[in-house]
Scaffold this active site. Sequence first.
Site, PDB file in Angstrom:
ATOM      1  N   ASN A   9       0.870  -1.178   0.000  1.00 35.51           N
ATOM      2  CA  ASN A   9       0.000   0.000   0.000  1.00 35.51           C
ATOM      3  C   ASN A   9       0.902   1.221   0.000  1.00 35.51           C
ATOM      4  OD1 ASN A   9      -1.773   2.071   0.523  1.00 35.51           O
ATOM      5  ND2 ASN A   9      -2.339   1.364   2.577  1.00 35.51           N
ATOM      6  N   TRP A  10       0.948   1.899  -1.132  1.00 42.48           N
ATOM      7  CA  TRP A  10       1.846   3.060  -1.237  1.00 42.48           C
ATOM      8  C   TRP A  10       1.276   4.298  -0.560  1.00 42.48           C
ATOM      9  CZ3 TRP A  10       5.107   3.649  -6.340  1.00 42.48           C
ATOM     10  CH2 TRP A  10       5.959   2.534  -6.466  1.00 42.48           C
ATOM     11  N   LYS A  11       0.006   4.240  -0.153  1.00 48.36           N
ATOM     12  CA  LYS A  11      -0.631   5.397   0.498  1.00 48.36           C
ATOM     13  C   LYS A  11      -0.443   6.645  -0.380  1.00 48.36           C
ATOM     14  CE  LYS A  11      -0.014   3.035   4.862  1.00 48.36           C
ATOM     15  NZ  LYS A  11       0.112   3.103   6.310  1.00 48.36           N
ATOM     16  N   HIS A  93      -9.422   0.962   5.058  1.00 44.77           N
ATOM     17  CA  HIS A  93      -8.127   1.143   5.721  1.00 44.77           C
ATOM     18  C   HIS A  93      -8.315   2.062   6.936  1.00 44.77           C
ATOM     19  CE1 HIS A  93      -4.012   2.275   6.562  1.00 44.77           C
ATOM     20  NE2 HIS A  93      -3.649   1.204   5.882  1.00 44.77           N
ATOM     21  N   GLU A  95      -6.678   4.417   8.024  1.00 43.95           N
ATOM     22  CA  GLU A  95      -6.467   5.848   7.752  1.00 43.95           C
ATOM     23  C   GLU A  95      -7.705   6.470   7.115  1.00 43.95           C
ATOM     24  OE1 GLU A  95      -2.753   5.289   5.720  1.00 43.95           O
ATOM     25  OE2 GLU A  95      -1.853   4.679   7.615  1.00 43.95           O
ATOM     26  N   GLU A 163      -4.855  -5.153  10.496  1.00 42.79           N
ATOM     27  CA  GLU A 163      -3.828  -4.144  10.733  1.00 42.79           C
ATOM     28  C   GLU A 163      -4.118  -3.422  12.055  1.00 42.79           C
ATOM     29  OE1 GLU A 163      -1.937  -2.771   6.796  1.00 42.79           O
ATOM     30  OE2 GLU A 163      -3.829  -1.710   6.928  1.00 42.79           O
ATOM     31  N   GLY A 169       2.953   2.112  10.808  1.00 42.25           N
ATOM     32  CA  GLY A 169       3.899   3.212  10.694  1.00 42.25           C
ATOM     33  C   GLY A 169       4.640   3.548  11.977  1.00 42.25           C
ATOM     34  N   SER A 208       3.832  -2.219  10.188  1.00 42.62           N
ATOM     35  CA  SER A 208       5.286  -2.259  10.426  1.00 42.62           C
ATOM     36  C   SER A 208       5.950  -3.573  10.003  1.00 42.62           C
ATOM     37  CB  SER A 208       5.611  -1.940  11.887  1.00 42.62           C
ATOM     38  OG  SER A 208       5.227  -0.600  12.206  1.00 42.62           O
ATOM     39  N   GLY A 229       3.059  -1.164   4.160  1.00 45.66           N
ATOM     40  CA  GLY A 229       3.049   0.242   3.809  1.00 45.66           C
ATOM     41  C   GLY A 229       4.442   0.715   3.426  1.00 45.66           C
ATOM     42  N   GLY A 230       5.121   1.361   4.366  1.00 48.56           N
ATOM     43  CA  GLY A 230       6.412   1.994   4.095  1.00 48.56           C
ATOM     44  C   GLY A 230       7.424   1.101   3.390  1.00 48.56           C
TER      45      GLY A 230
HETATM   46  P1  13P Z   1       3.315   0.314   7.519  1.00 52.23           P
HETATM   47  O1  13P Z   1       3.823  -0.976   6.899  1.00 52.23           O
HETATM   48  O2  13P Z   1       4.016   1.520   6.990  1.00 52.23           O
HETATM   49  O3  13P Z   1       3.272   0.215   9.004  1.00 52.23           O
HETATM   50  O4  13P Z   1       1.781   0.487   7.026  1.00 52.23           O
HETATM   51  C1  13P Z   1       0.925  -0.594   7.133  1.00 52.23           C
HETATM   52  C2  13P Z   1      -0.313  -0.257   6.418  1.00 52.23           C
HETATM   53  O5  13P Z   1      -1.099   0.571   6.841  1.00 52.23           O
HETATM   54  C3  13P Z   1      -0.582  -0.943   5.144  1.00 52.23           C
HETATM   55  O6  13P Z   1      -1.880  -0.730   4.716  1.00 52.23           O
END
Ligand code: 13P
Length: 249
Positions: A9-11, A93, A95, A163, A169, A208, A229-230
Amino acid sequence: MRRKLAAGNWKMNGTADDLAQIEALTAAFAAPSVDLLICPPATLIAQMVWKKGAHPLAIGGQDCHTAAKGAHTGDISAPILAAAGATAVLVGHSERRTDHQETDALVSVKATAAYDAGLTAVICIGETLAEREAGTTLDVVRNQLAGSIPDAATAANTVIAYEPVWAIGTGKIPTIEQIAEVHGFIRSELTARFAAEGEGMRVLYGGSVKPSNAADIFAVADVDGALVGGASLKADDFGPIITALEATV
Ligand code: 13P
């Protein structure tokens, strides 16, 4: 057997310059033994689909509207994602639940919109730190599963991503025992409601995930892959995570 899935997920990150990461990824994993999915900003979907060519890497959206089209400035619909070449979409998600006050009921309608457009819905759930500390994690997860997954969900059209909000994050992850407990619980809830289809739905862990912890997480029985994510932004980070998942098949 559920086929494992490594999803990124590149957000709100990425421009055309980052298409090089897709090139690197598809070159490094020419014939992956797990499913791969990248969900970039919507502006990059069509370019990524073009860039990957015939490679089995799937490209997905990060959200969709409940409606197929209409007067909804700034939103994107599931059929528009599909027309751009996406085959999946994240819904619910944390967020989006936080930034846009998305509820379980709304997430369920979005998942239905995804199904109607032929997309796989990756339905995201997970408890907050306050809920974890209050000991209500399984209740929260039970309610999110019940409210966010449409009755039309199948093993083919639905992936669940667990998640924990407090792990996203932050560099913090639950213990392996905690991951095993929640994933085992999710599996039992899915099979209770959807029988064999529930047995076939993939359940990803997210929050993470890094090259350094991926192997331990993937060793947990009911973890069918990760939503990253990251560490999905660079092929050099995502690659070792994919390799760790491939080692389990
Ligand atoms: P991180 O891997 O950056 O913690 O993000 C997880 C996430 O929200 C994937 O959707």
